[in-house]
Design a protein around this motif. Structure first.
Motif, PDB file in Angstrom:
ATOM      1  N   LEU A  65       0.826  -1.209   0.000  1.00  0.00           N
ATOM      2  CA  LEU A  65       0.000   0.000   0.000  1.00  0.00           C
ATOM      3  C   LEU A  65       0.861   1.260   0.000  1.00  0.00           C
ATOM      4  O   LEU A  65       0.495   2.262  -0.626  1.00  0.00           O
ATOM      5  CB  LEU A  65      -0.935  -0.003   1.210  1.00  0.00           C
ATOM      6  CG  LEU A  65      -2.003  -1.093   1.204  1.00  0.00           C
ATOM      7  CD1 LEU A  65      -2.872  -0.990   2.452  1.00  0.00           C
ATOM      8  CD2 LEU A  65      -2.862  -1.023  -0.047  1.00  0.00           C
ATOM      9  N   TYR A  93      -6.157  -2.980  -2.908  1.00  0.00           N
ATOM     10  CA  TYR A  93      -6.664  -2.594  -1.592  1.00  0.00           C
ATOM     11  C   TYR A  93      -7.524  -3.689  -0.981  1.00  0.00           C
ATOM     12  O   TYR A  93      -7.491  -3.914   0.239  1.00  0.00           O
ATOM     13  CB  TYR A  93      -7.427  -1.270  -1.683  1.00  0.00           C
ATOM     14  CG  TYR A  93      -6.502  -0.079  -1.653  1.00  0.00           C
ATOM     15  CD1 TYR A  93      -6.179   0.553  -0.461  1.00  0.00           C
ATOM     16  CD2 TYR A  93      -5.907   0.398  -2.813  1.00  0.00           C
ATOM     17  CE1 TYR A  93      -5.301   1.629  -0.414  1.00  0.00           C
ATOM     18  CE2 TYR A  93      -5.027   1.473  -2.788  1.00  0.00           C
ATOM     19  CZ  TYR A  93      -4.729   2.082  -1.579  1.00  0.00           C
ATOM     20  OH  TYR A  93      -3.843   3.133  -1.544  1.00  0.00           O
ATOM     21  N   LYS A  98      -8.156  -3.713   2.902  1.00  0.00           N
ATOM     22  CA  LYS A  98      -8.749  -2.373   2.985  1.00  0.00           C
ATOM     23  C   LYS A  98     -10.013  -2.340   2.122  1.00  0.00           C
ATOM     24  O   LYS A  98     -10.062  -1.719   1.060  1.00  0.00           O
ATOM     25  CB  LYS A  98      -7.749  -1.312   2.525  1.00  0.00           C
ATOM     26  CG  LYS A  98      -6.445  -1.320   3.298  1.00  0.00           C
ATOM     27  CD  LYS A  98      -6.661  -0.932   4.755  1.00  0.00           C
ATOM     28  CE  LYS A  98      -5.343  -0.869   5.511  1.00  0.00           C
ATOM     29  NZ  LYS A  98      -5.532  -0.524   6.951  1.00  0.00           N
ATOM     30  N   GLN A 117     -11.739   1.221   1.131  1.00  0.00           N
ATOM     31  CA  GLN A 117     -11.061   1.955   0.070  1.00  0.00           C
ATOM     32  C   GLN A 117     -11.215   1.237  -1.266  1.00  0.00           C
ATOM     33  O   GLN A 117     -11.401   1.871  -2.317  1.00  0.00           O
ATOM     34  CB  GLN A 117      -9.573   2.108   0.395  1.00  0.00           C
ATOM     35  CG  GLN A 117      -8.772   2.836  -0.670  1.00  0.00           C
ATOM     36  CD  GLN A 117      -9.226   4.274  -0.890  1.00  0.00           C
ATOM     37  OE1 GLN A 117      -9.292   5.051   0.063  1.00  0.00           O
ATOM     38  NE2 GLN A 117      -9.557   4.627  -2.117  1.00  0.00           N
TER      39      GLN A 117
END
Length: 233
Positions: A40, A69, A74, A77
């Motif tokens: 990331l 992501y 995540k 996101q």
């Protein structure tokens, strides 16, 4: 090679190529090195250098970003990138992208919606085109994670045996892990002959892998040695 492609794209005024190279490297960090934070960070640095709003909407790599992501855990996101993709990229263009189900499936998995992910991966496979296998290893892995070993084995088998003119897009990241997992699944079924066949294919692909990946190769070599010593092998 990904870095070379990114630099070449940047030199030609194609920041999309630079960002796609960054996402490919990030996926490697996640899948092979278990370094989601590093992945990331690299993607964030690439986006700081080439913000999405500086690129024409149709050229923005929303789908690879969503996949990175999602696989890094995540989900929120990742979903935002899919929503931006649906808003910014005209529908006629979106309809021409056969592999978009891979990104949608990854995001659905990250959000804890496996049935939605199955539909997305099947859609990617149904529209696989010249790839021939897009969506199959992802679908196999999802069934595997759900404890459906027989379904996973059948899908992995179909993946490694299906011909496709452009299947290298999948093979570069999925073939070696699929061989390894098929070996494990057949070993669990006490089918030592097939287990050894797939372990050998994995070792052959990764025998010259980076030093940090060699412990995984040695592990499978040890399994092969053990299988060769078992009675009836």
């Amino acid at each position: 090679h990904q870095r070379q492609v990114g630099r070449a794209g940047e030199a030609r005024g194609l920041p999309r190529d630079y960002l796609i190279g960054a996402t490919n490297l990030a996926l490697m960090d996640i899948q092979y090195r278990n370094r989601p934070a590093d992945a990331l960070a690299a993607v964030s640095a690439a986006l700081a250098k080439h913000p999405l709003d500086s690129i024409p909407p149709a050229d923005r790599p929303y789908l690879p970003l969503a996949e990175v992501y999602a696989k890094a855990g995540k989900a929120e996101q990742a979903r935002r990138y899919l929503k931006e993709y649906e808003t910014a990229v005209p529908e006629p263009i979106r309809k021409t992208i056969p592999w978009k189900g891979l990104a949608y499936g990854s995001v659905a998995e990250a959000e804890g919606r496996p049935q939605e992910a199955i539909v997305a991966y099947r859609d990617a496979y149904d529209q696989t085109g010249g790839c021939g296998v897009c969506g199959l290893p992802q679908l196999a892995a999802l069934y595997d994670r759900q404890g459906q070993a027989d379904s996973a084995r059948i899908l992995y088998q179909r993946y490694v045996e299906t011909q496709g003119a452009f299947r290298s897009q999948m093979d570069k990241s999925e073939l070696a892990p699929s061989y390894k997992r098929l070996g494990e699944l057949y070993e669990a079924r006490n089918d030592r002959k097939r287990a050894a066949q797939y372990y050998e294919k994995f070792v052959d692909l990764w025998k010259q892998a980076d030093a940090e990946l060699q412990p995984g190769v040695r592990e499978i070599r040890n399994r092969l040695a053990r299988l060769a010593q078992e009675p009836g092998t």
